[in-house]
Each structure stands twice: as C-alpha cells, then as structure tokens.
Design a protein around this motif. Sequence first.
Motif, PDB file in Angstrom:
ATOM      1  N   THR A 141      69.217 -14.254  22.449  1.00 24.21           N
ATOM      2  CA  THR A 141      69.115 -14.834  23.795  1.00 24.21           C
ATOM      3  C   THR A 141      67.666 -14.931  24.218  1.00 24.21           C
ATOM      4  O   THR A 141      67.264 -15.865  24.915  1.00 24.21           O
ATOM      5  N   GLN A 142      66.857 -13.963  23.754  1.00 25.78           N
ATOM      6  CA  GLN A 142      65.433 -13.994  24.101  1.00 25.78           C
ATOM      7  C   GLN A 142      64.779 -15.274  23.590  1.00 25.78           C
ATOM      8  O   GLN A 142      63.959 -15.885  24.289  1.00 25.78           O
ATOM      9  N   ALA A 143      65.152 -15.705  22.378  1.00 26.96           N
ATOM     10  CA  ALA A 143      64.576 -16.934  21.814  1.00 26.96           C
ATOM     11  C   ALA A 143      64.927 -18.134  22.687  1.00 26.96           C
ATOM     12  O   ALA A 143      64.099 -19.034  22.888  1.00 26.96           O
ATOM     13  N   VAL A 144      66.150 -18.139  23.209  1.00 25.01           N
ATOM     14  CA  VAL A 144      66.566 -19.238  24.100  1.00 25.01           C
ATOM     15  C   VAL A 144      65.760 -19.155  25.391  1.00 25.01           C
ATOM     16  O   VAL A 144      65.203 -20.148  25.863  1.00 25.01           O
ATOM     17  N   ALA A 145      65.681 -17.943  25.962  1.00 20.40           N
ATOM     18  CA  ALA A 145      64.971 -17.752  27.237  1.00 20.40           C
ATOM     19  C   ALA A 145      63.508 -18.180  27.109  1.00 20.40           C
ATOM     20  O   ALA A 145      62.961 -18.830  28.004  1.00 20.40           O
ATOM     21  N   ASP A 146      62.887 -17.847  25.975  1.00 22.93           N
ATOM     22  CA  ASP A 146      61.475 -18.183  25.766  1.00 22.93           C
ATOM     23  C   ASP A 146      61.243 -19.694  25.709  1.00 22.93           C
ATOM     24  O   ASP A 146      60.132 -20.164  25.961  1.00 22.93           O
ATOM     25  N   ALA A 147      62.281 -20.444  25.331  1.00 24.60           N
ATOM     26  CA  ALA A 147      62.126 -21.894  25.179  1.00 24.60           C
ATOM     27  C   ALA A 147      62.374 -22.647  26.483  1.00 24.60           C
ATOM     28  O   ALA A 147      62.064 -23.830  26.587  1.00 24.60           O
ATOM     29  N   VAL A 148      62.941 -21.972  27.466  1.00 26.42           N
ATOM     30  CA  VAL A 148      63.275 -22.639  28.737  1.00 26.42           C
ATOM     31  C   VAL A 148      61.994 -22.954  29.511  1.00 26.42           C
ATOM     32  O   VAL A 148      61.105 -22.108  29.626  1.00 26.42           O
ATOM     33  N   THR A 149      61.899 -24.196  29.991  1.00 25.98           N
ATOM     34  CA  THR A 149      60.753 -24.632  30.806  1.00 25.98           C
ATOM     35  C   THR A 149      61.291 -25.085  32.168  1.00 25.98           C
ATOM     36  O   THR A 149      62.508 -25.202  32.341  1.00 25.98           O
ATOM     37  N   PRO A 150      60.402 -25.389  33.116  1.00 24.98           N
ATOM     38  CA  PRO A 150      60.901 -25.898  34.409  1.00 24.98           C
ATOM     39  C   PRO A 150      61.695 -27.203  34.260  1.00 24.98           C
ATOM     40  O   PRO A 150      62.514 -27.519  35.118  1.00 24.98           O
ATOM     41  N   ALA A 151      61.474 -27.942  33.153  1.00 26.70           N
ATOM     42  CA  ALA A 151      62.195 -29.215  32.959  1.00 26.70           C
ATOM     43  C   ALA A 151      63.537 -29.032  32.253  1.00 26.70           C
ATOM     44  O   ALA A 151      64.295 -29.992  32.092  1.00 26.70           O
ATOM     45  N   THR A 152      63.839 -27.806  31.807  1.00 35.35           N
ATOM     46  CA  THR A 152      65.076 -27.589  31.045  1.00 35.35           C
ATOM     47  C   THR A 152      66.297 -27.791  31.939  1.00 35.35           C
ATOM     48  O   THR A 152      66.356 -27.267  33.050  1.00 35.35           O
ATOM     49  N   ARG A 153      67.241 -28.583  31.456  1.00 39.70           N
ATOM     50  CA  ARG A 153      68.481 -28.849  32.192  1.00 39.70           C
ATOM     51  C   ARG A 153      69.699 -28.294  31.473  1.00 39.70           C
ATOM     52  O   ARG A 153      70.727 -28.052  32.084  1.00 39.70           O
ATOM     53  N   MET A 154      69.595 -28.135  30.130  1.00 36.18           N
ATOM     54  CA  MET A 154      70.805 -27.893  29.355  1.00 36.18           C
ATOM     55  C   MET A 154      70.497 -27.019  28.143  1.00 36.18           C
ATOM     56  O   MET A 154      69.401 -27.095  27.582  1.00 36.18           O
ATOM     57  N   VAL A 155      71.476 -26.183  27.767  1.00 39.84           N
ATOM     58  CA  VAL A 155      71.416 -25.423  26.520  1.00 39.84           C
ATOM     59  C   VAL A 155      72.641 -25.807  25.703  1.00 39.84           C
ATOM     60  O   VAL A 155      73.762 -25.870  26.236  1.00 39.84           O
ATOM     61  N   PHE A 156      72.441 -26.094  24.409  1.00 34.35           N
ATOM     62  CA  PHE A 156      73.532 -26.569  23.550  1.00 34.35           C
ATOM     63  C   PHE A 156      73.642 -25.697  22.297  1.00 34.35           C
ATOM     64  O   PHE A 156      72.669 -25.543  21.553  1.00 34.35           O
ATOM     65  N   VAL A 157      74.817 -25.119  22.065  1.00 37.25           N
ATOM     66  CA  VAL A 157      75.054 -24.301  20.864  1.00 37.25           C
ATOM     67  C   VAL A 157      76.423 -24.626  20.261  1.00 37.25           C
ATOM     68  O   VAL A 157      77.261 -25.255  20.916  1.00 37.25           O
ATOM     69  N   GLU A 158      76.640 -24.174  19.029  1.00 36.15           N
ATOM     70  CA  GLU A 158      77.966 -24.244  18.403  1.00 36.15           C
ATOM     71  C   GLU A 158      78.482 -22.827  18.215  1.00 36.15           C
ATOM     72  O   GLU A 158      77.694 -21.916  17.934  1.00 36.15           O
ATOM     73  N   THR A 159      79.791 -22.631  18.319  1.00 36.65           N
ATOM     74  CA  THR A 159      80.354 -21.280  18.244  1.00 36.65           C
ATOM     75  C   THR A 159      80.136 -20.666  16.864  1.00 36.65           C
ATOM     76  O   THR A 159      79.664 -19.536  16.743  1.00 36.65           O
ATOM     77  N   ILE A 160      80.527 -21.407  15.817  1.00 35.49           N
ATOM     78  CA  ILE A 160      80.318 -20.976  14.432  1.00 35.49           C
ATOM     79  C   ILE A 160      79.627 -22.144  13.748  1.00 35.49           C
ATOM     80  O   ILE A 160      80.181 -23.245  13.682  1.00 35.49           O
ATOM     81  N   ALA A 161      78.401 -21.911  13.275  1.00 33.77           N
ATOM     82  CA  ALA A 161      77.629 -23.026  12.728  1.00 33.77           C
ATOM     83  C   ALA A 161      78.153 -23.418  11.347  1.00 33.77           C
ATOM     84  O   ALA A 161      78.660 -22.603  10.597  1.00 33.77           O
TER      85      ALA A 161
END
Length: 415
Positions: A141-161
Amino acid sequence: MTPEDTTSPDPTTRLVHADRHFGVEQGGVHMAIHTSVQYGYERVEDLIGVFQGTLKGKFNYARQGTPTTAALESKITQLEEGVGTVCFATGMAAVTAVFFTLLRAGDHLVASRYLFGNTLSLLTTLQGLGVGVTLVDPTSTQAVADAVTPATRMVFVETIANPGTQIPDLAGIGELCKERGLVYVVDNTISSPALFLPKCVNASLSINSLTKTIAGHGNTLGGAVTDTGLFDWTRYDNIFAGYRQGDVKQWGLTQIRKKALRDMGGTLSSDAAHRISVGAETLSLRIAQTSATALALATFLESHPAVARVYYPMLPSHPQHHFAKEYFSAGSWLFSFELRDADTLVPVINKLRLPIKATGLGDTRTLIIPVAPTIFWEMGAAKRAEVGVAEGLIRVSVGLERASDLIADFEAALA
Ligand SMILES: *Cc1c(COP(=O)(O)O)cnc(C)c1O
C-alpha cells in the motif's frame, strides 16, 4: 415478485430463480433473447419519457441495452452486491469504458504493474491522450500511496494477477482510496464474485470480464462494470453536469452507460447475454471444483524435481499467501509455474495430452500456454522482466477434468 424478493443468502439459489421474477413471457423460465433493435411505444409521451429518463426500466435502442442484457446486469449486480451494473461486449470494452469516461487529460491514474497485458497496453493509449499513469507494485500500500499526486483520480488493480498470481494489499489500498477520495477500481475477473466481493475492501467499481469465470465455457465474450455504491460521486468533478441528477449512487454508472455504451458502442448482444446468464448459474459449482483441482495440481507440481517454482495463491509458498487466505474463499483456477530447465518448455508442453495449447482463461477445458513467446511477446524482454514474467513461465487455466487425470498427465509429460 422481484429478484430481490428471493432472499436466500446463497447466490446460486438467487441466480437460478432470477429470470422468472423478471416478467418473462409465456411462463418461460429463462429470460427470452430479445433481438429487437428498436423499442416502440403506443403513446409518444412514453417515448419522450424514455429519452428524458423520467420513464425508468424501459428500452429505446439496443445499443444502450435490451431486456436480455438488463436481466444479466441485474444478476451481476446481485452477485457483486452492488447498486448497478453496465455490461459490455468484452472485458476490454468494460475496462476501456471506466478509463475513458471517468478520466480526463491532466488526470493521473495509479495502476498495478501486474495487470492483464491488454490493459497495460491500453494504458499507453491513455497516456497518449494526456492522462498520467504510474505503475506500482500493489502488494505494498505504501508503494501506491507514494505514487499518489494531487492530480490522481483513480487507483486500478486486479484481485489475482495473470499470469503471476500476485495479490495486491486489497484492503490497505481500499483504506487509502477512502482517505484520499480516489475512485478504487478492482478487476475481479480471476476471482469472480463467487470468491471475493471488492465491495468488502471499499472498492468503488468492480470489473469482470464475463468471458472468463462468470460465463465459464469459452463460448462467449462479455464484460461488466458494477458500482458497489460506496463512492461519493458528488465529490468527483469529472461527472458531467447533465448526469448530476437523481440517485447519487447512479451518477458514475449513468456517465459510463451514456458515454461508453451509447457513444462508444461496445454493446453486449442479447445472444451473448443469454449464454453468459446460463453459464453464471454454475459459477459457484465450477469455481469450487476448479479451485480444488488447481490446488491439487499446483501442490503436485511444487513437489516435482523438474519444476523450479509454482505460483498459486493457496500454496503457503506464495508471496501473498496471507492476503489470499484473508480475502478469498478459494484460490480460483489460474496458476503458473517455471521449469528448472527452460529448454524443456516446448517438449514438455507438447507431451501433455489433456491441456489444450491455447490462450484464454476460465474455460471448462484446461488450457496451457508458454507466456513470454505468446501473450507477453509484444512488450519485449525488458518490460517482461519489469512486470515479473520469466522467460520460462507456463500458464495453466484449470478446467473441469478430474484432478487425478490432470496430475497423471503432467507426471508423464515431466518424466
Ligand atoms: C481477459 C481479461 C480481461 C479482458 O476480457 P475480455 O473479455 O477478453 O476482453 C480483462 N481483465 C482481466 C483480468 C482478464 O483476465
């Protein structure tokens, strides 16, 4: 009686009785396959009402849906325990609909780097249109949080890759998205609502390629976007003024239906919707069976001296086994493995008698494919390494064959 009145907590019980509560004609127990493109009205006031959205639950032009596709949408909504669903001609049409209707130039998207190959390819198209995309390792989750910017609107993942079976920190990312007001999109294709409800980890939208687990027979394409009802669309600037009316929980799907289904036209046919509905009736049975077989086969292969690694979420050796046990009731039908000697890749696959050498996932038949020279060929070796696809990786989509038959076949091929 409406489908909601069939109150059993068991999704299969609800699903197999859904159609007859829908007002099917002549007592038919299946929803009819409606082939009309046009839908006419005695009174022109009603036609006007359909256009203006004041007359609900009626049909107009089949590009925006038919009674047959609407019945399927209602079933997917029930399975996902959401507030509404829009179906599409393919899973990719559903994925495209979400990106292209909810994001605009200048927006930023954070996505898993372990996505379905065609979705990864689509993201480069999106970047060309001015949407920023950052790919991250979503097991953190930290990697996701670190990538978030003020312009971020959406996060997209798959349950099992696919094919590596990586599992994101689904709940942790859900908390992050809730805190930051981000649309959280979970592609539930490999797990399906029979094993996992994205709603339980605060997802805003759940996507299913109906082609795979839900339809299950390798005989039809389809996709769906379901709104879980958890996202507050009043806080989302990208909803056009015209769609900011009526039930707030439907704003997102209204925009997706109008902008993607009506304007872009990736519509599911009634014939396909019928086949998907029939397939969905055995979803729970098939996924229980294929998950048990996949676990047996993965366990066998892991103990085989010719096999270097097996990737299956329900194996204790899986790097995200703790997430798998926490989130999923079973591991589903997808696993992959690497042979110790990559040079034996082709002869070993050729010796197998039961698995069909084919791309595709979630069929009743077991399918097998070497990953690097086929589905991940176009992206090149450097990108493959980045997204975790080893050159000797073999993907297996487990079907309904008996587990002991499959194990015997693999045992002979590896001997
Ligand atoms: C197959 C797949 C898709 C695309 O679905 P199609 O119906 O083949 O277009 C999207 N996401 C995932 C995870 C998939 O496996």
